[in-house]
Design a protein around this motif. Sequence first.
Motif, mmCIF file in Angstrom:
data_model
loop_
_atom_site.group_PDB
_atom_site.id
_atom_site.type_symbol
_atom_site.label_atom_id
_atom_site.label_comp_id
_atom_site.label_asym_id
_atom_site.label_seq_id
_atom_site.Cartn_x
_atom_site.Cartn_y
_atom_site.Cartn_z
ATOM 1 N N ASP A 1 19.687 8.212 -7.003
ATOM 2 C CA ASP A 1 18.413 7.988 -7.603
ATOM 3 C C ASP A 1 17.329 7.554 -7.188
ATOM 4 O O ASP A 1 16.553 8.499 -6.217
ATOM 5 N N ALA A 2 17.780 6.504 -7.036
ATOM 6 C CA ALA A 2 16.798 6.065 -5.489
ATOM 7 C C ALA A 2 16.083 6.178 -4.667
ATOM 8 O O ALA A 2 14.773 6.001 -4.052
ATOM 9 N N ALA A 3 17.204 6.997 -3.819
ATOM 10 C CA ALA A 3 17.568 7.331 -2.399
ATOM 11 C C ALA A 3 16.803 8.530 -3.241
ATOM 12 O O ALA A 3 15.566 8.654 -2.145
ATOM 13 N N HIS A 4 16.912 9.463 -4.088
ATOM 14 C CA HIS A 4 16.072 10.485 -4.081
ATOM 15 C C HIS A 4 14.211 10.337 -4.076
ATOM 16 O O HIS A 4 13.458 11.511 -3.658
ATOM 17 N N THR B 1 0.870 -1.270 -0.022
ATOM 18 C CA THR B 1 0.028 -0.304 0.436
ATOM 19 C C THR B 1 0.734 1.614 -0.129
ATOM 20 O O THR B 1 0.207 2.377 -0.068
ATOM 21 N N LYS B 2 1.970 1.260 -0.269
ATOM 22 C CA LYS B 2 3.313 2.210 -0.019
ATOM 23 C C LYS B 2 3.754 1.929 -1.567
ATOM 24 O O LYS B 2 4.062 0.655 -1.924
ATOM 25 N N PRO B 3 4.346 2.882 -2.042
ATOM 26 C CA PRO B 3 5.562 3.396 -2.903
ATOM 27 C C PRO B 3 6.638 2.572 -2.680
ATOM 28 O O PRO B 3 7.546 2.415 -1.395
ATOM 29 N N ILE B 4 6.616 2.071 -3.841
ATOM 30 C CA ILE B 4 8.096 0.838 -3.598
ATOM 31 C C ILE B 4 9.080 1.679 -4.602
ATOM 32 O O ILE B 4 9.017 1.480 -6.136
ATOM 33 N N VAL B 5 10.703 1.272 -4.582
ATOM 34 C CA VAL B 5 11.534 2.124 -5.950
ATOM 35 C C VAL B 5 12.265 1.037 -5.489
ATOM 36 O O VAL B 5 13.289 0.293 -4.561
ATOM 37 N N HIS C 1 3.659 -2.955 -11.225
ATOM 38 C CA HIS C 1 2.776 -2.916 -10.609
ATOM 39 C C HIS C 1 2.729 -1.345 -10.517
ATOM 40 O O HIS C 1 3.593 -0.439 -10.129
ATOM 41 N N PRO C 2 1.615 -0.083 -10.185
ATOM 42 C CA PRO C 2 1.547 1.172 -10.148
ATOM 43 C C PRO C 2 1.989 1.364 -8.729
ATOM 44 O O PRO C 2 2.220 3.070 -8.855
ATOM 45 N N LEU C 3 2.568 0.447 -7.712
ATOM 46 C CA LEU C 3 3.198 0.433 -6.429
ATOM 47 C C LEU C 3 4.625 0.400 -6.910
ATOM 48 O O LEU C 3 5.028 1.017 -5.976
ATOM 49 N N VAL C 4 5.278 0.327 -7.729
ATOM 50 C CA VAL C 4 6.674 -0.315 -8.428
ATOM 51 C C VAL C 4 7.528 0.838 -9.716
ATOM 52 O O VAL C 4 6.614 0.822 -10.480
ATOM 53 N N ARG C 5 8.124 1.589 -9.427
ATOM 54 C CA ARG C 5 9.184 2.366 -9.676
ATOM 55 C C ARG C 5 10.521 2.244 -9.530
ATOM 56 O O ARG C 5 10.584 1.330 -8.666
#
Length: 381
Positions: free
Chosen positions: A364-367, A329-333, A353-357
């Motif tokens: 970049d991932a940390a930002h 339910t929370k975004p995952i980078v 997946h809509p929450l996975v980028r």
Amino acid sequence: MDLYEHQARQLFAEHGVLVPPAEVTDSAEEARRIARRLGGPVVVKAQVKTGGRGKAGGVGLATDPAAAEDAARRILGMDIKGHMVRTVMLAQPVEIEAEFYVSYVLDRAAGTFLAIASAEGGMEIEEVAAARPEAVARIPVDPAEGVTTAVAARITEAAGLPAQCVDALVRLWAVLVREDAVLVEVNPLVRTAQGQILALDGKVTLDDNARFRQTRWATREATHDDPLEAEAAAKGLTYVKLDGEVGVIGNGAGLVMSTLDVVADCGARPADFLDIGGGASARTMADGLNVVLADPGVRSVLVNVFGGITACDAVADGIVRALDSVRPTKPIVVRLDGNNAARGRALLDERAHPLVRQAATMDDAAHQAARLALTADANAS
């Protein structure tokens, strides 16, 4: 406070007691690489704070790096007298000519220290002491005098040890005194075919009253105050809860530590330290994501994986499968780099997946993860 064997060996080496080269890991894949660095054949030893590891199957000789990986995989996760094995130590084997037992212990009843030594060291020392007590010498040590060369010579003579052990006995006493120990034990102390005196195993118990001086040995034990840490420990995960908003998952302690620093540099606070180790199976990823997402303080999750022996496409497959059971339910980078990274990224793109980028670099991932977490916090307030 009892130390792990590898910590005891570190103290021995710092005080000039010879120990074979060794490294510690929580990953079977890393065990293979360590064995290669150490020359091939290694002794693989479970790191738990209890005796009887050898009889329980927690110690094994591996003849090559592949066997070292197999042995580490077998030993990691074992339960030895109620102690879960989470790390193993790999040490160079030595050609043993003779084994001895030596220890210094605080004798509280007598108000002094006691040197205990025997010319018959090894796994059966308890049986030796019970069946033939005359084979184990017990020599009081005056704390004011300590173990000088002359005192060490008396101990070796009483126990039937070779004179070559005198220097090691003096140095082990220095470990006891300078490190606030109430017990220093070596079993076995060995003489190699080349005539060296080496400590192959070690046990050190530090005085609890000196904990304020022993902060470098502070470790989290199998009992945890935080329920998430207890849940993670039960699943065999290396997890430490922190007071932040970005959940962090990585493979390898060094990479996870670096990720925490980068997240902090982005203005956010890491919510945890979670090392999934060298293998990232679907089950491991699901367990890790479940633990991290169960933290109510987490606003985003950063998965930072560098593929080595474990390929990134296998890691991505684990993440994809984990999403089915976790239902985040929370975004995952996700940042994947290394072996088969392109294929791993493609697998995640296919799932969409809509929450996975995804992110190309750790920075970049940390930002991204920090921005998502801080934005969520702002919206919540």
